[in-house]
Motif scaffolding. Structure first.
Motif, mmCIF file in Angstrom:
data_model
loop_
_atom_site.group_PDB
_atom_site.id
_atom_site.type_symbol
_atom_site.label_atom_id
_atom_site.label_comp_id
_atom_site.label_asym_id
_atom_site.label_seq_id
_atom_site.Cartn_x
_atom_site.Cartn_y
_atom_site.Cartn_z
ATOM 1 N N ASP A 173 -2.861 8.504 -3.641
ATOM 2 C CA ASP A 173 -1.994 9.657 -3.887
ATOM 3 C C ASP A 173 -1.934 10.598 -2.681
ATOM 4 N N VAL A 174 -1.261 10.132 -1.623
ATOM 5 C CA VAL A 174 -1.138 10.933 -0.404
ATOM 6 C C VAL A 174 0.311 11.096 0.045
ATOM 7 N N GLY A 175 1.261 10.514 -0.692
ATOM 8 C CA GLY A 175 2.649 10.636 -0.294
ATOM 9 C C GLY A 175 3.057 9.591 0.739
ATOM 10 N N HIS A 176 4.246 9.765 1.276
ATOM 11 C CA HIS A 176 4.859 8.751 2.132
ATOM 12 C C HIS A 176 4.134 8.558 3.460
ATOM 13 N N GLY A 177 3.442 9.585 3.918
ATOM 14 C CA GLY A 177 2.804 9.489 5.232
ATOM 15 C C GLY A 177 1.519 8.709 5.269
ATOM 16 N N GLY A 178 0.992 8.315 4.102
ATOM 17 C CA GLY A 178 -0.256 7.563 4.105
ATOM 18 C C GLY A 178 -1.388 8.350 4.756
ATOM 19 N N THR A 179 -2.273 7.630 5.447
ATOM 20 C CA THR A 179 -3.382 8.279 6.161
ATOM 21 C C THR A 179 -3.352 7.898 7.643
ATOM 22 N N PHE A 180 -2.163 7.662 8.154
ATOM 23 C CA PHE A 180 -2.025 7.156 9.516
ATOM 24 C C PHE A 180 -2.558 8.102 10.579
ATOM 25 N N THR A 181 -2.518 9.420 10.340
ATOM 26 C CA THR A 181 -2.992 10.353 11.360
ATOM 27 C C THR A 181 -4.443 10.745 11.172
ATOM 28 N N GLN A 182 -5.093 10.220 10.157
ATOM 29 C CA GLN A 182 -6.509 10.525 9.973
ATOM 30 C C GLN A 182 -7.354 9.711 10.959
ATOM 31 N N PRO A 183 -8.557 10.188 11.277
ATOM 32 C CA PRO A 183 -9.418 9.437 12.189
ATOM 33 C C PRO A 183 -9.579 7.995 11.737
ATOM 34 N N ASN A 184 -9.418 7.072 12.655
ATOM 35 C CA ASN A 184 -9.508 5.632 12.386
ATOM 36 C C ASN A 184 -8.548 5.175 11.286
ATOM 37 N N GLY A 185 -7.460 5.911 11.125
ATOM 38 C CA GLY A 185 -6.436 5.511 10.172
ATOM 39 C C GLY A 185 -6.756 5.773 8.730
ATOM 40 N N GLY A 186 -7.906 6.391 8.428
ATOM 41 C CA GLY A 186 -8.239 6.771 7.073
ATOM 42 C C GLY A 186 -8.401 5.603 6.118
ATOM 43 N N LEU A 187 -8.281 5.884 4.821
ATOM 44 C CA LEU A 187 -8.506 4.888 3.786
ATOM 45 C C LEU A 187 -7.490 3.752 3.839
ATOM 46 N N VAL A 188 -6.286 4.062 4.266
ATOM 47 C CA VAL A 188 -5.247 3.022 4.314
ATOM 48 C C VAL A 188 -5.608 1.945 5.328
ATOM 49 N N ILE B 63 0.876 -1.174 0.000
ATOM 50 C CA ILE B 63 0.000 0.000 0.000
ATOM 51 C C ILE B 63 0.911 1.222 0.000
ATOM 52 N N LEU B 64 0.988 1.892 -1.144
ATOM 53 C CA LEU B 64 1.916 2.990 -1.348
ATOM 54 C C LEU B 64 1.179 4.320 -1.488
ATOM 55 N N GLY B 65 1.958 5.408 -1.439
ATOM 56 C CA GLY B 65 1.371 6.742 -1.480
ATOM 57 C C GLY B 65 1.457 7.440 -2.812
ATOM 58 N N GLY B 66 1.606 6.679 -3.898
ATOM 59 C CA GLY B 66 1.672 7.289 -5.218
ATOM 60 C C GLY B 66 3.062 7.804 -5.546
ATOM 61 N N PRO B 67 3.226 8.434 -6.702
ATOM 62 C CA PRO B 67 4.557 8.855 -7.158
ATOM 63 C C PRO B 67 5.282 9.809 -6.225
ATOM 64 N N THR B 68 4.561 10.551 -5.391
ATOM 65 C CA THR B 68 5.240 11.447 -4.456
ATOM 66 C C THR B 68 5.720 10.736 -3.194
ATOM 67 N N ASP B 69 5.358 9.492 -3.050
ATOM 68 C CA ASP B 69 5.841 8.675 -1.931
ATOM 69 C C ASP B 69 7.306 8.330 -2.206
ATOM 70 N N ILE B 70 8.197 8.675 -1.310
ATOM 71 C CA ILE B 70 9.617 8.432 -1.560
ATOM 72 C C ILE B 70 9.968 6.952 -1.554
ATOM 73 N N ALA B 71 9.010 6.110 -1.137
ATOM 74 C CA ALA B 71 9.210 4.664 -1.242
ATOM 75 C C ALA B 71 8.555 4.087 -2.502
ATOM 76 N N TYR B 72 7.948 4.943 -3.318
ATOM 77 C CA TYR B 72 7.173 4.475 -4.472
ATOM 78 C C TYR B 72 8.007 3.612 -5.420
ATOM 79 N N ALA B 73 9.157 4.125 -5.849
ATOM 80 C CA ALA B 73 9.967 3.395 -6.829
ATOM 81 C C ALA B 73 10.418 2.049 -6.281
ATOM 82 N N ASN B 74 10.862 2.035 -5.031
ATOM 83 C CA ASN B 74 11.319 0.778 -4.431
ATOM 84 C C ASN B 74 10.171 -0.206 -4.264
#
Length: 341
Positions: A284-299, A254-265
């Motif tokens: 498409d949320v970047g490296h941070g995912g949705t971990f700080t969203q209520p109930n962990g968000g979509l991730v 489960i990646l954060g899209g092209p702006t996720d710095i782990a995307y290529a790997n």
């Protein structure tokens, strides 16, 4: 509750700093061109996040976060009232933290959400942020890398074997007659997971024959011990792509899209995985995912569906990933690829 997630930029940055601030910074290691966040902004956002209360999740079994003397250096997320499980049994998720940090509360919204759906989620480390953390437990954010200066990165604060310790403990508790978990865990419902650096820890334990599925968040194997600036990864993080050949059960990245710095790997890992069912899902949320969203968000919601399918054989969850009605395939928020599902 929503102060950290109203703006996409702040959302990504604040959740990233929770994994990385003051700890081992795999994000910076992965891409030397990544802009360094402002330490003062990081401190302010971290302080705001730590003031938020714990959440109990949206599932049938409101969750609680706790530590126990019988499993030191781990934080447990479980249904608060185990008696309400009735005949249902728990799955087990062993989780490696972002930054391979020792803060087992850094993904507390995400793990509480999973626990509320009938899982025993166990993170490495101790409660070092949010409710229950000792004063000044969290160190200050790290100084940004200096241009042209090779980095010698410190060893991670946790290790992959702590995930195996979590599995061992859960199964022992399931078999111990005087344990609150006695007979409440299905020993075939075992998963490993991790965020960023913690995802690399999960990949190292995924070969354990007890592991029925693996969930990797915003991570991927670097593939070289040498960093772009000439620095080197710590030995424990230089695991090599060969570890992918040891996977024996289904895996989702489960990646954060092209702006996720782990995307290529992460995408490269997916292409190299052979012989087991695999999916990669990009939000498409970047490296941070949705971990700080209520109930962990979509991730977190996606992780629950994957676990319900892979561990519990839930037919409704299966339809979200497979068949003509594949729910995630039709969801415009997600970009997915799969093989052998």
């Amino acid at each position: 509750m929503n102060v950290l997630i109203k703006d996409n930029t702040m959302k990504s940055r604040s959740s990233l700093l929770l994994a990385m601030a003051g700890m081992y910074v795999i994000a910076i290691a992965a891409e030397s061109a990544a802009p360094a966040p402002d330490p003062a902004v990081m401190r302010a956002e971290l302080a705001a996040y730590q003031q938020l209360p714990d959440t109990t999740g949206s599932g049938r079994y409101p969750a609680v976060k706790e530590a126990t003397d019988s499993l030191p250096d781990h934080v447990i997320y479980r249904p608060a009232d185990l008696s309400k499980l009735g005949k249902d049994r728990l799955g087990v998720l062993a989780f490696g933290n972002g930054g391979c940090s020792a803060d087992g509360a850094s993904a507390r919204f995400h793990l509480s959400e999973i626990a509320s759906h009938g899982y025993l989620a166990i993170a490495s480390g101790r409660i070092l942020s949010g409710p229950g953390a000792p004063a000044a437990a969290m160190p200050a954010p790290p100084a940004p890398p200096q241009p042209g200066v090779p980095r010698t990165l410190p060893a991670p604060a946790t290790n992959a074997e702590q995930l195996r310790e979590a599995i061992d403990w859960a199964l022992a508790e399931n078999a111990r007659p005087d344990s609150a978990y006695y007979g409440r865990i299905n020993p075939e419902w075992i998963a490993v997971s991790g965020w960023s650096c913690g995802g690399l820890q999960a990949l190292q334990i995924a070969a354990d024959p007890r592991v029925a599925t693996t969930v990797i968040h915003n991570s991927g194997i670097w593939g070289s011990a040498t960093l772009p600036d000439g620095g080197r990864l710590p030995k424990s993080m230089d695991i090599g792509k060969d570890v992918l050949k040891k996977l024996h059960s289904p895996v989702i990245y489960i990646l954060g899209g092209p702006t996720d710095i782990a995307y290529a790997n992460g995408m490269d890992d997916f292409t190299k995985i052979e012989g087991v069912p695999a999916m990669v899902a990009n939000l498409d949320v970047g490296h941070g995912g949705t971990f700080t969203q209520p109930n962990g968000g979509l991730v977190a919601s996606l992780a629950v569906k994957w676990l319900d399918w892979q561990l519990k054989g839930d037919a409704r969850a299966a339809k979200y990933f497979t068949g003509n009605g594949c729910g995630i395939c039709k969801d415009p928020a997600w970009q997915v690829e799969s093989k052998r599902l």
